[in-house]
Design a protein around this motif. Structure first.
Motif, short mmCIF file in Angstrom:
data_model
loop_
_atom_site.label_atom_id
_atom_site.label_comp_id
_atom_site.label_asym_id
_atom_site.label_seq_id
_atom_site.Cartn_x
_atom_site.Cartn_y
_atom_site.Cartn_z
N TYR A 127 100.60 74.93 77.56
CA TYR A 127 99.50 75.77 77.08
C TYR A 127 98.77 76.43 78.25
CZ TYR A 127 95.12 76.98 74.69
OH TYR A 127 94.03 77.64 74.18
N VAL A 128 98.56 75.66 79.30
CA VAL A 128 97.90 76.20 80.49
C VAL A 128 98.76 77.30 81.11
CG1 VAL A 128 97.12 75.66 82.82
CG2 VAL A 128 96.59 74.10 80.94
N ASP A 129 100.06 77.09 81.18
CA ASP A 129 100.95 78.12 81.73
C ASP A 129 100.91 79.39 80.88
OD1 ASP A 129 101.67 76.44 83.77
OD2 ASP A 129 103.49 75.71 82.77
N ALA A 130 100.86 79.22 79.56
CA ALA A 130 100.82 80.38 78.68
C ALA A 130 99.51 81.16 78.85
CB ALA A 130 101.00 79.95 77.22
N LEU A 131 98.40 80.44 79.02
CA LEU A 131 97.12 81.12 79.25
C LEU A 131 97.13 81.89 80.57
CD1 LEU A 131 94.54 78.39 78.11
CD2 LEU A 131 95.12 80.51 76.91
N ALA A 132 97.80 81.34 81.57
CA ALA A 132 97.84 81.99 82.88
C ALA A 132 98.59 83.32 82.83
CB ALA A 132 98.49 81.07 83.90
N LYS A 133 99.45 83.52 81.83
CA LYS A 133 100.21 84.76 81.72
C LYS A 133 99.45 85.87 80.99
CE LYS A 133 104.65 82.31 81.71
NZ LYS A 133 105.89 82.00 80.94
N LEU A 134 98.32 85.54 80.40
CA LEU A 134 97.54 86.54 79.68
C LEU A 134 96.75 87.39 80.66
CD1 LEU A 134 96.15 84.39 76.72
CD2 LEU A 134 98.20 85.81 76.76
N THR A 135 96.35 88.58 80.21
CA THR A 135 95.53 89.47 81.04
C THR A 135 94.05 89.39 80.69
OG1 THR A 135 95.90 91.31 79.50
CG2 THR A 135 97.45 91.07 81.34
N VAL A 136 93.75 88.92 79.49
CA VAL A 136 92.34 88.87 79.07
C VAL A 136 91.64 87.63 79.60
CG1 VAL A 136 92.70 90.28 77.02
CG2 VAL A 136 93.01 87.80 76.88
N VAL A 137 92.39 86.63 80.06
CA VAL A 137 91.82 85.42 80.66
C VAL A 137 92.59 85.13 81.95
CG1 VAL A 137 91.01 84.42 78.49
CG2 VAL A 137 93.34 83.93 79.29
N ALA A 138 92.00 84.26 82.77
CA ALA A 138 92.65 83.93 84.04
C ALA A 138 92.14 82.56 84.50
CB ALA A 138 92.36 84.99 85.10
#
Length: 226
Positions: A173-184
């Motif tokens: 889940y953390v890896d998937a969030l890291a791939k988003l542009t709206v969050v970092a």
């Protein structure tokens, strides 16, 4: 030898006209040429004057027609003055709204994105607490001290709590969030084993400027996207 020489007749020619007569003839000839040149120049000047006068008249007619057209347009514009005023007020209001809503954020779309990102890993988000930088009039919101990994500017932070089947699911889940542009910068702050649900976790993630959108600024993307 020419017949003239053969007869020994001398070749003699002479002008017997008085000088006054020759000078008078030359003067009359020069006067005639002067008169002709004056007539030609006068004719050219008259033609130029006539052409210039015609152009002046045509320009005056065009000016009169343009003046009448402008008057008609101004009269018609006064008829729609209220409509023009309303359009100008709407344009001014749109500009003011763009300035005021420059930091508008679609929280619903952002929360849907955070929730849906964990679905493939079996993560269930139970709670989200978010705040923009300086949104309460004080200092900046609590966020990770690291710069955004995707190069975007951070504007706030989210605290996410939830449950998952195991720690590997939380890591995914953390890896998937890291791939988003709206969050970092997703950062796990706590993971605990739960006999009933598997694991419970909490993490923080920064909100980036890419999440800003609204009706009067950048159009919002569909929820669940990147």
């Amino acid at each position: 030898m020419s017949p003239l020489r053969a007869n020994r007749i001398p070749a003699i020619s002479a002008s017997l006209l008085p000088e006054e007569t020759v000078a008078g003839r030359n003067a009359r000839r020069a006067l005639i040429w002067v008169v002709v040149m004056v007539v030609v120049v006068a004719g050219l000047c008259a033609a130029w004057f006539a052409l210039a006068y015609r152009d002046k008249q045509a320009a005056e007619h065009e000016l009169d027609a343009a003046t009448v057209t402008v008057s008609d347009l101004q009269r018609e514009q006064r008829t729609y003055s209220k409509t023009v005023q309303v359009q100008n007020e709407i344009a001014t209001l749109d500009g003011q709204l763009k300035t005021v809503m420059a930091n508008d954020l679609d929280w619903s779309a952002l929360l849907d994105t955070v929730r849906s990102t964990g679905t493939p890993s079996g993560i269930r988000v139970d709670g989200v607490n978010g705040q923009l930088n300086g949104a309460d009039g004080g200092g900046a919101a609590v966020s990770n001290p690291l710069p955004a990994t995707n190069g975007a500017t951070t504007i706030g932070a989210l605290t996410v709590t939830g449950t998952g089947p195991d720690k590997q699911a939380v890591a995914a889940y953390v890896d998937a969030l890291a791939k988003l542009t709206v969050v970092a910068n997703p950062y796990v702050t706590n993971v605990a084993t739960d006999e009933k649900t598997g694991v419970t976790f909490s993490l923080t993630v920064d909100i980036t400027q890419n999440a800003l959108c609204g009706r009067f600024t950048v159009a919002c993307k569909p929820a669940g996207g990147k």
